[in-house]
Design an enzyme around this catalytic site. Structure first.
Site, mmCIF file in Angstrom:
data_model
loop_
_atom_site.group_PDB
_atom_site.id
_atom_site.type_symbol
_atom_site.label_atom_id
_atom_site.label_comp_id
_atom_site.label_asym_id
_atom_site.label_seq_id
_atom_site.Cartn_x
_atom_site.Cartn_y
_atom_site.Cartn_z
ATOM 1 N N THR A 1 9.071 -0.253 -1.214
ATOM 2 C CA THR A 1 10.130 0.647 -1.661
ATOM 3 C C THR A 1 10.695 0.269 -3.025
ATOM 4 O O THR A 1 11.022 1.142 -3.830
ATOM 5 C CB THR A 1 11.234 0.684 -0.585
ATOM 6 O OG1 THR A 1 10.640 1.165 0.625
ATOM 7 C CG2 THR A 1 12.376 1.603 -0.977
ATOM 8 N N CYS B 1 -0.035 3.830 10.410
ATOM 9 C CA CYS B 1 0.590 4.944 9.698
ATOM 10 C C CYS B 1 1.325 5.865 10.668
ATOM 11 O O CYS B 1 0.737 6.376 11.616
ATOM 12 C CB CYS B 1 -0.423 5.764 8.905
ATOM 13 S SG CYS B 1 0.393 7.070 7.975
ATOM 14 N N SER C 1 0.823 -1.211 0.000
ATOM 15 C CA SER C 1 0.000 0.000 0.000
ATOM 16 C C SER C 1 0.863 1.270 0.000
ATOM 17 O O SER C 1 1.847 1.364 0.731
ATOM 18 C CB SER C 1 -0.891 -0.010 1.234
ATOM 19 O OG SER C 1 -1.651 1.167 1.279
ATOM 20 N N SER D 1 7.063 10.876 4.418
ATOM 21 C CA SER D 1 6.062 11.501 5.288
ATOM 22 C C SER D 1 4.894 11.973 4.428
ATOM 23 O O SER D 1 4.498 13.123 4.492
ATOM 24 C CB SER D 1 6.679 12.680 6.045
ATOM 25 O OG SER D 1 7.195 13.627 5.120
ATOM 26 N N GLY E 1 1.746 11.173 4.613
ATOM 27 C CA GLY E 1 0.609 11.582 5.435
ATOM 28 C C GLY E 1 -0.725 11.255 4.804
ATOM 29 O O GLY E 1 -1.688 12.025 4.905
HETATM 30 C C1 LIG Z 1 5.814 6.364 0.058
HETATM 31 C C2 LIG Z 1 5.182 5.321 0.936
HETATM 32 C C3 LIG Z 1 3.812 5.391 1.221
HETATM 33 C C4 LIG Z 1 3.202 4.437 2.031
HETATM 34 N N1 LIG Z 1 1.850 4.513 2.278
HETATM 35 C C5 LIG Z 1 1.233 3.533 2.985
HETATM 36 C C6 LIG Z 1 -0.190 3.527 3.157
HETATM 37 O O1 LIG Z 1 -0.902 4.408 2.658
HETATM 38 N N2 LIG Z 1 -0.760 2.519 3.877
HETATM 39 C C7 LIG Z 1 0.001 1.513 4.416
HETATM 40 O O2 LIG Z 1 -0.568 0.614 5.040
HETATM 41 N N3 LIG Z 1 1.352 1.498 4.271
HETATM 42 C C8 LIG Z 1 1.981 2.470 3.560
HETATM 43 N N4 LIG Z 1 3.356 2.426 3.387
HETATM 44 C C9 LIG Z 1 4.138 1.316 3.986
HETATM 45 C C10 LIG Z 1 4.392 0.198 2.982
HETATM 46 O O3 LIG Z 1 3.183 -0.363 2.518
HETATM 47 C C11 LIG Z 1 5.273 -0.909 3.594
HETATM 48 O O4 LIG Z 1 4.605 -1.426 4.721
HETATM 49 C C12 LIG Z 1 6.632 -0.397 4.039
HETATM 50 O O5 LIG Z 1 7.125 0.557 3.141
HETATM 51 C C13 LIG Z 1 7.688 -1.518 4.228
HETATM 52 O O6 LIG Z 1 7.944 -2.215 3.032
HETATM 53 P P1 LIG Z 1 9.167 -1.837 2.020
HETATM 54 O O7 LIG Z 1 10.408 -1.794 2.820
HETATM 55 O O8 LIG Z 1 9.125 -2.898 0.963
HETATM 56 O O9 LIG Z 1 8.833 -0.502 1.475
HETATM 57 C C14 LIG Z 1 3.986 3.387 2.583
HETATM 58 C C15 LIG Z 1 5.357 3.323 2.305
HETATM 59 C C16 LIG Z 1 5.958 4.257 1.483
HETATM 60 C C17 LIG Z 1 7.425 4.144 1.186
#
Ligand SMILES: Cc1cc2nc3c(=O)[nH]c(=O)nc-3n(C[C@H](O)[C@H](O)[C@H](O)COP(=O)(O)O)c2cc1C
Ligand SMILES: Cc1cc2nc3c(=O)[nH]c(=O)nc-3n(C[C@H](O)[C@H](O)[C@H](O)COP(=O)(O)OP(=O)(O)OC[C@H]3O[C@@H](n4cnc5c(N)ncnc54)[C@H](O)[C@@H]3O)c2cc1C
Ligand code: FES
Lengths: 310, 262
Positions: free
Chosen positions: A267, A131, A23, A72, A74
């Site tokens: 990411t 979040c 997400s 961030s 938000g």
């Molecule tokens: C830019 C960005 C926006 C994100 N927005 C959400 C979100 O809206 N809802 C959510 O549950 N997690 C959100 N996440 C968290 C990711 O879904 C994920 O849990 C977290 O980034 C760890 O995984 P990764 O290391 O593969 O990125 C966001 C992460 C990033 C980098």
């Protein structure tokens, strides 16, 4: 390679492979067709939704740190009504599991959104109790086992869609939070969301993010995320979607070994819009090279007896 | 827009802190539009996760070659400056919405400051049939680059340096202001640092000149999926965050709100 079985099952749903877009890192999936065929994905968890549209935090919203990023955002999003009117149906045409990620300021808001999603053309609801970038709700809920239990239970009463509860890693004992979600009736647990962090520019003596703090993701958090997935898998019965720094097929394998049934890629999508193709190929290559025909053989397959010596 | 492996054809220093790189990128060169950018993965160092957005400086449709000019400001651009020819670069592009020339435009002013001069060369090359007047601002003589190219497609080039070592001493926006008092233009296209853009917004609104500006913001995906690259678009009563990567980087000057920026 043709005979590989990549399918996994969770909450009565079948996923064609264990790879789900995380997400917030892949928009609503639409618009990525130039780069990858959405039909190859196990699932897509859409950008976090709120009851009303949200503008999100002022920029800069991203900072690069060694092997990681801080964000961030938000929860900038067009609101759940917009999603239902404009996005849900176009997404439905793809043959992949569609997950609606929801975020509330109160327990009632989560319930209200779950109700709205009851008859929507989606497959699962993901309760984001994690979040780090909003003042109310989010992480504040996800750090207290009692609240996690009560919100999960309340939402469960308002929807019959399979429910994922997404956990924050910013807690002392993630197993307790995971247990609370399971007791509240969660069908699946996903972890981890981002770790609270910050970045400072020594030259200007200012924080890089306008919000000062943000959530850390990417390879930098992978060891922490793996440990948490493993801890939780020792305790809960329900399936786990593991995530945190997955960039390659081998990373997927590691999360499955630690006990995850599926994984999310976040990411890596910011690094390359085609990342999930490469990760899926990497998983297939690993399986072929290691003579594993069914991906389910890997789940929870961590070998611990005898230490690490062969 | 797609992901490519583009071979480096040359990579050399143009001026103090500024480098020019030419890459073999046929598909991008074919479709690219002035104001668009490419998103570059820095090779060799996996700890630098994010791609770096760099504007397209020029293209050669015949050979399929694409130029960028970049200023070394940090780890990523430093690593880029060390790359040898023959190496393959992982790039996305062409990305973003570029400059747009409304029908009937005859006279075109283009303005660039520092690394913001880079995308304006592509503007001049693409629309050289228009009456182009270029306004280029640099820190010092040692950082001036591609002046000859601008002289080729411009009726006249106005140049300023902060320290007065070349051209007019002071801000290029003051030179533009003087010029606009003498002779207006149908359209102004600009790219440069935030303080320059702020001064420019004031000048073009006083002279009532249609103006498009290219913005910078820290980016993630570059393709619209992560909403980290926000800028404020609208007016003070009603505004929205827009994405620099896909809604921009080029916007009409009067709708860009830079209050919080420095
Ligand atoms: C830019 C960005 C926006 C994100 N927005 C959400 C979100 O809206 N809802 C959510 O549950 N997690 C959100 N996440 C968290 C990711 O879904 C994920 O849990 C977290 O980034 C760890 O995984 P990764 O290391 O593969 O990125 C966001 C992460 C990033 C980098
Ligand atoms: C659409 C667009 C076009 C650009 N075109 C050019 C160009 O033609 N020539 C040129 O010299 N520069 C250009 N820039 C700025 C360039 O992207 C940054 O200077 C570069 O990313 C710095 O990377 P670094 O690793 O050297 O710096 P670091 O400070 O080490 O970078 C750390 C992180 O911050 C980001 N970052 C730092 N400064 C900027 C900035 N000004 N804008 C966006 N991200 C930044 C980096 O991408 C990286 O993610 C452009 C920026 C944008 C958004
Ligand atoms: S950089 Fe991801 S939306 Fe613009």
């Amino acid at each position: 390679m043709e005979n590989l079985n990549l399918g996994v099952n969770m909450a009565g749903l079948s996923f064609k492979n264990p790879i789900i877009a995380a997400s917030g890192t892949f928009g609503f999936g639409l618009g990525y067709e130039d780069y990858l065929d959405l039909n190859i994905l196990g699932g897509i968890s859409v950008k976090g939704l709120t009851l009303e549209a949200r503008k999100g935090n002022p920029p800069p919203r991203i900072a690069e740190t060694p092997s990681g990023i801080l964000n961030s955002v938000g929860l900038e999003n067009p609101g759940i009504e917009y999603f239902l009117d404009r996005t849900a149906l176009p997404l439905r045409q793809f043959d992949t599991v569609i997950i609606a990620n929801i975020n509330g300021n109160t327990s009632d808001e989560y319930c209200h959104m779950a109700e709205k999603l009851q008859d929507a053309p989606i497959d699962m609801v993901e309760l984001n109790l994690s979040c780090p970038n909003v003042k109310e709700g989010g992480i504040a809920f996800g750090t207290d086992p009692k609240t996690v239990y009560s919100i999960t239970k309340a939402v469960k009463r308002h929807t019959s869609q399979p429910l994922i509860v997404k956990l924050t890693p910013n807690v002392t004992d993630i197993s307790q939070i995971a247990l609370a979600a399971q007791q509240g009736g969660a069908d699946v647990i996903s972890l981890v969301n981002t770790f609270l962090g910050m970045a400072i520019d020594a030259r200007t003596r200012r924080p890089i993010l306008n919000n000062i703090t943000g959530g850390l993701s990417g390879p930098a958090i992978k060891p922490l995320a793996l440990r948490m997935v493993w801890q939780v898998s020792q305790l809960v019965e329900i399936p786990i979607i593991g995530m945190g720094g997955i960039m390659t097929g081998e990373d997927v394998v590691e999360f499955l070994l630690a006990g995850a049934t599926a994984v999310s890629v976040g990411t890596a999508n910011l690094v390359s819009p085609t990342a999930m193709i490469d990760i899926l190929d990497g998983l297939k290559n690993y399986m072929t090279a290691n003579k594993i025909t069914n991906v389910n053989e890997l789940i929870g397959g961590l070998i611990t007896e005898g230490g690490n010596k062969l | 827009m797609s992901r490519y492996n583009a071979k480096i054809i040359e990579n050399y220093q143009l001026a103090e802190d500024f480098y020019k790189m030419t890459i073999d990128a046929k598909k991008i060169a074919q479709w690219a539009y002035p104001g668009q950018f490419i998103h570059i993965k820095i090779p060799g160092d996996n700890s630098l996760l994010l791609r770096r957005p760099i504007s397209i400086n020029g293209i050669d449709v015949k050979t399929g070659q694409l130029d960028i000019v970049y200023q070394v400001v940090g780890k990523g651009t430093k690593a880029l400056s060390k790359l040898k020819k023959g190496i393959g670069l992982d790039i996305l592009g062409p990305l973003g919405k570029g400059f747009h020339i409304p029908e009937g435009t005859k006279k075109l002013y283009i303005l660039g400051g520092g690394c913001g001069v880079a995308p304006m060369r592509f503007v001049g090359q693409r629309w050289r049939h228009l009456d182009i007047y270029s306004f280029l601002g640099f820190r010092s003589q040692s950082t001036v680059f591609q002046l000859n190219d601008f002289e080729c497609f411009s009726r006249k080039v106005f140049l300023s340096t902060d320290d007065g070592t070349m051209g007019y001493k002071g801000s290029i926006v003051s030179l533009l202001n003087e010029r606009l008092s003498i002779e207006k233009t149908d359209l102004l296209l600009a790219c440069g640092p935030i303080p320059m853009i702020k001064a420019l917004q004031k000048v073009v609104s006083e002279h009532d000149i249609p103006c498009q500006i290219s913005l910078e913001e820290r980016m993630g995906c570059g393709v619209g999926g992560c909403v980290v690259c926000s800028c404020v678009i609208g007016n003070r009563k009603q505004w929205d965050y827009k994405k620099v990567c896909t809604d921009g980087p080029v916007f009409w000057s009067q709708e860009v709100i830079l209050d919080g920026e420095s």
